[in-house]
Scaffold this motif. Sequence first.
Motif, PDB file in Angstrom:
ATOM      1  N   UNK A   1      94.070  79.771  74.246  1.00 27.68           N
ATOM      2  CA  UNK A   1      93.445  80.312  75.454  1.00 27.68           C
ATOM      3  C   UNK A   1      94.074  81.608  75.907  1.00 27.68           C
ATOM      4  N   UNK A   2      95.566  81.787  75.669  1.00 23.44           N
ATOM      5  CA  UNK A   2      96.259  82.838  76.022  1.00 23.44           C
ATOM      6  C   UNK A   2      96.325  83.846  74.889  1.00 23.44           C
ATOM      7  N   UNK A   3      95.924  85.270  75.498  1.00 23.98           N
ATOM      8  CA  UNK A   3      95.970  86.442  74.468  1.00 23.98           C
ATOM      9  C   UNK A   3      97.173  87.202  74.819  1.00 23.98           C
ATOM     10  N   UNK A   4      98.086  87.745  73.832  1.00 27.22           N
ATOM     11  CA  UNK A   4      99.094  88.449  74.292  1.00 27.22           C
ATOM     12  C   UNK A   4      98.808  90.034  73.769  1.00 27.22           C
ATOM     13  N   UNK A   5      99.325  90.822  74.671  1.00 29.24           N
ATOM     14  CA  UNK A   5      99.365  92.149  74.292  1.00 29.24           C
ATOM     15  C   UNK A   5     100.907  92.482  74.318  1.00 29.24           C
ATOM     16  N   UNK A   6     101.513  92.941  73.158  1.00 31.56           N
ATOM     17  CA  UNK A   6     102.880  93.398  73.011  1.00 31.56           C
ATOM     18  C   UNK A   6     103.198  94.751  72.671  1.00 31.56           C
ATOM     19  N   UNK A   7     104.028  95.356  73.488  1.00 29.82           N
ATOM     20  CA  UNK A   7     104.596  96.690  73.010  1.00 29.82           C
ATOM     21  C   UNK A   7     105.787  96.712  72.337  1.00 29.82           C
ATOM     22  N   UNK A   8     105.792  97.060  70.991  1.00 26.05           N
ATOM     23  CA  UNK A   8     106.946  97.091  70.267  1.00 26.05           C
ATOM     24  C   UNK A   8     107.995  97.864  70.713  1.00 26.05           C
ATOM     25  N   UNK A   9     109.384  97.578  70.289  1.00 20.37           N
ATOM     26  CA  UNK A   9     110.422  98.416  70.658  1.00 20.37           C
ATOM     27  C   UNK A   9     110.307  99.632  70.287  1.00 20.37           C
TER      28      UNK A   9
ATOM     29  N   UNK B   1      97.759  88.594  70.180  1.00 20.82           N
ATOM     30  CA  UNK B   1      98.534  87.696  69.647  1.00 20.82           C
ATOM     31  C   UNK B   1      98.192  86.539  70.473  1.00 20.82           C
ATOM     32  N   UNK B   2      98.469  85.284  69.663  1.00 25.65           N
ATOM     33  CA  UNK B   2      98.196  83.977  70.060  1.00 25.65           C
ATOM     34  C   UNK B   2      99.559  83.619  70.383  1.00 25.65           C
TER      35      UNK B   2
END
Length: 156
Positions: A129-137, A146-147
Amino acid sequence: MSIKQVLEKYGLSREIAARYIDAITRSNQTQTAEELDVSRDTVNRYKNAFQEMNAQERLLLISTQPRKNSLTKPQSDPSIAQAYQKGDRVKLILDKELGPDKHLHGKTGEIIDVSFDDAASVTGDSEDNFIYTVKLDNGEIPDLHFRRHDLKRIDS
């Protein structure tokens, strides 16, 4: 809606809500009441409040709980894992051979947003149920969400 508004709407305290979220993932209601040093009625009231909340309200409370204030007892069931939170450092674990996003495999970054959907109704796994947005280095924010299974927590 803010955390304060959600807590006020349901008549909950931030401290007990944080402790409830942590304890209920590992324990039944009686054990949770004992661990929190509150009555079963209080645990039941929190349970009912969480059931009345919509998905976004629950996510707001769960995803913003400071990890350092949560109980730190070791979990006896390794399959129970906490959701990632904004600010967590992660490594992308993707299909490095077949996926269209294989160029991102192994990259590291920081979670900058957590959102919610109802994928668990299809997969049977509530962590979906959780959706993640990631800022790369490197500063890039991939146009992908992403899950949990796509990420691995890393030390800062």
